[in-house]
Design a protein around this motif. Structure first.
Motif, PDB file in Angstrom:
ATOM      1  N   LEU A 143    -100.285  54.524 -71.152  1.00 55.35           N
ATOM      2  CA  LEU A 143    -101.040  54.277 -72.433  1.00 55.35           C
ATOM      3  C   LEU A 143     -99.855  53.460 -73.408  1.00 55.35           C
ATOM      4  O   LEU A 143    -100.116  52.454 -73.992  1.00 55.35           O
ATOM      5  N   ILE A 144     -98.869  53.871 -73.329  1.00 53.15           N
ATOM      6  CA  ILE A 144     -97.622  53.146 -74.269  1.00 53.15           C
ATOM      7  C   ILE A 144     -97.527  51.913 -73.603  1.00 53.15           C
ATOM      8  O   ILE A 144     -97.441  50.746 -74.261  1.00 53.15           O
ATOM      9  N   GLU A 145     -97.069  51.867 -72.360  1.00 51.82           N
ATOM     10  CA  GLU A 145     -96.759  50.490 -71.767  1.00 51.82           C
ATOM     11  C   GLU A 145     -97.822  49.362 -71.928  1.00 51.82           C
ATOM     12  O   GLU A 145     -97.890  48.121 -72.253  1.00 51.82           O
ATOM     13  N   ASP A 146     -99.280  49.900 -71.811  1.00 48.65           N
ATOM     14  CA  ASP A 146    -100.555  49.021 -71.836  1.00 48.65           C
ATOM     15  C   ASP A 146    -100.491  48.577 -73.287  1.00 48.65           C
ATOM     16  O   ASP A 146    -100.726  47.267 -73.722  1.00 48.65           O
ATOM     17  N   ALA A 167     -98.283  56.633 -83.586  1.00 51.30           N
ATOM     18  CA  ALA A 167     -96.894  56.548 -83.393  1.00 51.30           C
ATOM     19  C   ALA A 167     -96.717  58.374 -83.304  1.00 51.30           C
ATOM     20  O   ALA A 167     -95.918  58.668 -82.391  1.00 51.30           O
ATOM     21  N   PHE A 168     -97.106  59.075 -84.098  1.00 51.80           N
ATOM     22  CA  PHE A 168     -96.772  60.539 -84.386  1.00 51.80           C
ATOM     23  C   PHE A 168     -97.487  61.289 -83.256  1.00 51.80           C
ATOM     24  O   PHE A 168     -96.772  62.268 -82.526  1.00 51.80           O
ATOM     25  N   SER A 169     -98.549  60.709 -82.623  1.00 49.79           N
ATOM     26  CA  SER A 169     -99.264  61.275 -81.330  1.00 49.79           C
ATOM     27  C   SER A 169     -98.334  61.328 -80.267  1.00 49.79           C
ATOM     28  O   SER A 169     -98.451  61.965 -79.555  1.00 49.79           O
ATOM     29  N   PHE A 202    -106.075  59.689 -80.055  1.00 44.82           N
ATOM     30  CA  PHE A 202    -105.638  58.975 -80.938  1.00 44.82           C
ATOM     31  C   PHE A 202    -104.674  57.759 -80.445  1.00 44.82           C
ATOM     32  O   PHE A 202    -104.746  56.713 -80.911  1.00 44.82           O
ATOM     33  N   LEU A 203    -103.723  58.049 -79.408  1.00 47.95           N
ATOM     34  CA  LEU A 203    -102.855  57.235 -78.945  1.00 47.95           C
ATOM     35  C   LEU A 203    -103.651  56.000 -78.270  1.00 47.95           C
ATOM     36  O   LEU A 203    -103.281  54.950 -78.449  1.00 47.95           O
ATOM     37  N   GLU A 204    -104.657  56.235 -77.588  1.00 49.23           N
ATOM     38  CA  GLU A 204    -105.408  55.163 -76.752  1.00 49.23           C
ATOM     39  C   GLU A 204    -106.614  54.574 -77.651  1.00 49.23           C
ATOM     40  O   GLU A 204    -106.656  53.296 -77.052  1.00 49.23           O
TER      41      GLU A 204
END
Length: 175
Positions: free
Chosen positions: A146-149, A123-125, A111-113
């Protein structure tokens, strides 16, 4: 109370709170709600999801027996976004049983990617994965990347806020 009919009567915060209070800490009533949440038509699922999140906030342990079915449903291709969003929302605040941690991790990474996924689900993931990183520090770097990307590619204000907070939290985890 005929739960399905009651859910369909009205869609408001007051009505959802009223139904959540009726369910209370009653496992049989929660069983009815979970079945509607997981398997009914979209409108019922969407409304049941809100009620379920209210019940989960008040009685998180009551949901524990339903976690395997909820996590299982996250793998369905045609899962309504309301189910996905609310399952991951609930998981952010619960201790995830060890036998479900692997599948939860896999779904949350997926979900995050996914840039097409809704901001709320991503966000919840992020939060669920950060909590799991405390037990599994090996996943920390993948979450950070993943977040930084996604922060570089332009994100909503809500995603940016959650992302920065999660990165700060992950910085405190030894890994």
């Amino acid at each position: 109370m005929q739960l399905r009919e009651e859910i369909l009567k009205e869609h408001s915060k007051a009505h959802s709170l009223s139904i959540a209070r009726w369910i209370g800490n009653n496992p049989a009533r929660l069983d009815q709600l979970v079945q509607l949440f997981l398997f009914d038509e979209y409108r019922v699922v969407q409304r049941a999801a809100w009620i379920m999140s209210l019940v989960a906030e008040a009685h998180p342990l009551l949901l524990k027996p339903h976690l395997p079915a909820m996590v299982d449903r996250m793998g369905d291709d045609n899962i309504p976004v309301a189910v996905k969003r609310n399952v991951v929302r609930v998981l952010q605040h619960m201790d995830i049983p060890e036998d479900l941690q692997g599948p939860v991790m896999n779904y949350c990474f997926r979900f995050l990617e996914d840039p097409a996924e809704t901001v709320a689900v991503r966000a919840f993931s992020m939060t669920v994965l950060a909590r799991l990183a405390k037990q599994y520090p090996d996943i920390k770097q993948e979450i950070v990347l993943l977040i930084e990307d996604q922060l570089r590619e332009g994100a909503t204000a809500g995603f940016i806020s959650r992302g920065k907070r999660t990165l700060k939290e992950l910085g405190k985890i030894k890994g």
